[in-house]
Design a protein around this motif. Structure first.
Motif, PDB file in Angstrom:
ATOM      1  N   LYS A 131      -1.326  -3.471  10.760  1.00 48.76           N
ATOM      2  CA  LYS A 131      -0.804  -2.455   9.832  1.00 48.76           C
ATOM      3  C   LYS A 131      -1.576  -1.144   9.966  1.00 48.76           C
ATOM      4  O   LYS A 131      -2.798  -1.128   9.958  1.00 48.76           O
ATOM      5  N   LYS A 132      -0.815  -0.051  10.086  1.00 48.99           N
ATOM      6  CA  LYS A 132      -1.461   1.253  10.274  1.00 48.99           C
ATOM      7  C   LYS A 132      -0.546   2.350   9.726  1.00 48.99           C
ATOM      8  O   LYS A 132       0.677   2.289   9.894  1.00 48.99           O
ATOM      9  N   PHE A 133      -1.155   3.345   9.060  1.00 45.35           N
ATOM     10  CA  PHE A 133      -0.355   4.489   8.592  1.00 45.35           C
ATOM     11  C   PHE A 133      -0.500   5.625   9.598  1.00 45.35           C
ATOM     12  O   PHE A 133      -1.609   6.067   9.909  1.00 45.35           O
ATOM     13  N   VAL A 134       0.640   6.091  10.135  1.00 43.43           N
ATOM     14  CA  VAL A 134       0.641   7.163  11.125  1.00 43.43           C
ATOM     15  C   VAL A 134       1.256   8.413  10.489  1.00 43.43           C
ATOM     16  O   VAL A 134       2.377   8.370   9.975  1.00 43.43           O
ATOM     17  N   GLU A 170       0.845  -1.204   0.000  1.00 40.66           N
ATOM     18  CA  GLU A 170       0.000   0.000   0.000  1.00 40.66           C
ATOM     19  C   GLU A 170       0.874   1.244   0.000  1.00 40.66           C
ATOM     20  O   GLU A 170       1.998   1.228   0.505  1.00 40.66           O
ATOM     21  N   GLU A 171       0.330   2.339  -0.553  1.00 40.20           N
ATOM     22  CA  GLU A 171       1.058   3.606  -0.590  1.00 40.20           C
ATOM     23  C   GLU A 171       0.166   4.725  -0.069  1.00 40.20           C
ATOM     24  O   GLU A 171      -0.981   4.869  -0.488  1.00 40.20           O
ATOM     25  N   VAL A 172       0.679   5.475   0.868  1.00 41.84           N
ATOM     26  CA  VAL A 172      -0.008   6.658   1.394  1.00 41.84           C
ATOM     27  C   VAL A 172       1.025   7.776   1.479  1.00 41.84           C
ATOM     28  O   VAL A 172       2.117   7.584   2.036  1.00 41.84           O
ATOM     29  N   GLU A 173       0.670   8.920   0.905  1.00 43.54           N
ATOM     30  CA  GLU A 173       1.562  10.090   0.920  1.00 43.54           C
ATOM     31  C   GLU A 173       2.962   9.734   0.422  1.00 43.54           C
ATOM     32  O   GLU A 173       3.986  10.177   0.956  1.00 43.54           O
ATOM     33  N   GLY A 174       2.976   8.878  -0.597  1.00 45.90           N
ATOM     34  CA  GLY A 174       4.250   8.500  -1.208  1.00 45.90           C
ATOM     35  C   GLY A 174       5.058   7.497  -0.420  1.00 45.90           C
ATOM     36  O   GLY A 174       6.169   7.126  -0.817  1.00 45.90           O
ATOM     37  N   THR A 207       4.970   9.547  10.627  1.00 45.24           N
ATOM     38  CA  THR A 207       5.799   8.371  10.965  1.00 45.24           C
ATOM     39  C   THR A 207       5.868   7.389   9.815  1.00 45.24           C
ATOM     40  O   THR A 207       6.916   6.831   9.510  1.00 45.24           O
ATOM     41  N   GLY A 208       4.733   7.185   9.160  1.00 45.82           N
ATOM     42  CA  GLY A 208       4.657   6.206   8.077  1.00 45.82           C
ATOM     43  C   GLY A 208       3.947   4.946   8.520  1.00 45.82           C
ATOM     44  O   GLY A 208       3.138   4.973   9.455  1.00 45.82           O
ATOM     45  N   TRP A 209       4.248   3.845   7.863  1.00 43.68           N
ATOM     46  CA  TRP A 209       3.580   2.569   8.159  1.00 43.68           C
ATOM     47  C   TRP A 209       4.139   1.959   9.438  1.00 43.68           C
ATOM     48  O   TRP A 209       5.353   1.902   9.630  1.00 43.68           O
ATOM     49  N   THR A 210       3.255   1.511  10.299  1.00 37.74           N
ATOM     50  CA  THR A 210       3.671   0.855  11.547  1.00 37.74           C
ATOM     51  C   THR A 210       2.952  -0.490  11.687  1.00 37.74           C
ATOM     52  O   THR A 210       1.888  -0.711  11.103  1.00 37.74           O
TER      53      THR A 210
END
Length: 474
Positions: free
Chosen positions: A295-298, A250-254, A301-304
């Protein structure tokens, strides 16, 4: 084509079987895996299957009696088979048969047949090969489906229509993947497509039978060969959906994360180069199993994947239960390694306290070396300088842990003061105070407040007992 059996260590057995079959007025052939592995020149061959156009049970009894009248023959009348053990071999006999299948069962209706009927019912052409032991054509290869060519080309192909073959007995789909993985063979295109078409039929097969094949895939030299095919053919989601849930990026905010499914397969291959322990390989397979649900996007911070090891270790029990795998020490071992899988790497810091190292030693116990093997296998970066750096960091931590162990003897920790000693010190009976004091001693040692020493432990207990209202006995 004549196969030279004179070089086989079992030649005398084959000649005797030929004579007994002739005396009984029966035909006799070696079939299946023994023939395949003999032609592939594969290692030690310990299982021999014979087929006869007649009673396999009668022939087994006659041959066993000829070898040794006291030899025990196990008979399975429902299947028309018999077997005995001799000279380190498991020898099985079956009467040639033909089979037909009902829609919702993999148990066939069986009737007497010819050798050709028996070869048609085999799963793959390479397993349908037979060697005659009959006097008139001793050693002749009987190969109606050109299995010898498939052996040379390393191809898995069904003797009959693959869709029907897999629909009749869906376990054959798992066997196809197993042979592809253990022999490094390619499943022929129409056969592979048939597995995809018939994949849902696997649901009628017992999980115990599926796991026999799956564990053989796990024990192959490169398990990813089989695991990839299971994923490609949609069989894997039917077995371990938690594993295929790791698939994808997955991609979020690049910002992206690695594909944890393909990473897991690399880890399993890596660990398989260093261990034949099935359950250590399972720990590698499940080490990241908790990453999909955590899996979570913070933002910032990014993916955690916080807590994925703890959740993953809890998931191990439900997975083992569903797959009918052992729920005792083997399952607990896998749980432990999954839970600890990230701990050593987290300790890569010059400022890491001895207390943190002692706690890891205490938690890992005898499985510390296996945890190290898992950690090394988990390094899958393709960047050689990064890989070298990770390995050096890991060795640094491993050395620090060894130094702490040598000094403090924490592995397989036993409190240096026993419950009986505490009861004598304070003249008390068994109760919760004993457990509280022993736990305090353990924590004090792990935190480095006292050494793992009986005298220091005794003095510590005397001091701590005051808070519990305990008075030292006179």
């Amino acid at each position: 084509m004549i196969i030279n059996l004179t070089q086989s260590k079992n030649f005398r057995l084959f000649k005797l079987a030929s004579e007994v079959a002739s005396e009984n007025g029966q035909s006799i052939y070696i079939v299946g895996g023994f023939v395949r592995d003999l032609l592939l020149k594969r290692g030690q061959l310990t299982d021999i299957d014979f087929v006869t156009e007649g009673s396999g049970i009668a022939l087994a009894k006659a041959l066993a009696n000829k070898i040794n009248p006291n030899l025990k023959v196990s008979v399975f009348k429902n299947y028309g088979t018999a077997m005995f053990k001799y000279n380190g071999l498991e020898i099985e006999f079956v009467g040639a048969r033909k089979e037909s299948y009902a829609e919702n069962s993999r148990k066939p209706a069986v009737e007497t047949g010819t050798l050709e009927d028996d070869q048609k019912r085999r799963d793959f052409t390479i397993n349908a090969l037979a060697i005659s032991l009959n006097k008139e054509n001793f050693g002749e290869l009987v190969d109606p489906f050109n299995g010898i060519e498939d052996l040379k080309k390393k191809i898995l192909r069904t003797p009959l229509d693959p869709v029907q073959t897999y629909s009749d007995d869906p376990l054959r789909m798992m066997r196809a993947v197993r042979f592809a993985s253990t022999l490094n063979f390619t499943i022929e295109k129409s056969s592979l497509e048939a597995i995809k078409t018939e994949s849902q039929r696997l649901k009628i097969v017992s999980m115990e039978r599926i796991m026999v094949e799956f564990n053989k895939i796990m024990m192959s030299a490169k398990p990813s060969l089989g695991l990839r095919i299971l994923e490609e053919t949609s069989l894997l989601p039917l077995i371990i959906p938690e594993l295929t849930a790791l698939r994808g990026i997955e991609e979020v905010e690049g910002q992206t994360h690695k594909d944890n499914f393909w990473h897991t397969l690399e880890v399993v291959d890596n660990i398989s180069q260093n261990t034949d322990n099935l359950w250590l390989r399972w720990a590698a397979l499940l080490h990241d199993i908790g990453k999909a649900p955590t899996k979570k996007f913070v933002e910032g911070t990014g993916w955690t994947f916080h807590g994925h090891e703890f959740l993953g270790s809890k998931m191990v029990k439900s997975i083992f239960h569903r797959l009918k795998l052992p729920l005792g020490p083997d399952m607990k071992y896998v749980q432990k390694l999954v839970k600890l899988s990230s701990r050593p790497i987290a300790l890569i810091d010059d400022g890491t306290s001895d207390a943190a190292l002692r706690r890891l030693l205490f938690d890992a116990g005898d499985d510390l070396e296996d945890l190290f093997i898992l950690n090394k296998a988990d390094i899958t970066t393709k960047n050689s300088s990064k890989q070298e750096k990770f390995k050096k960091n890991f060795e640094y931590v491993a050395q620090k842990i060894r130094e702490v162990e040598e000094k403090d003897h924490i592995r397989n920790f036993q409190p240096p003061i026993s419950g009986e000693e505490i009861m004598k010190l304070f003249n008390i009976k068994p109760g919760r105070e004993i457990g509280i004091l022993k736990e305090k001693v353990k924590e004090a040692i792990l935190e480095g407040e006292i050494e793992n020493d009986p005298v220091q432990a005794r003095n510590f207990v005397i001091n701590e007992a005051k808070s519990l209202g305990l008075i030292l006995a006179e």
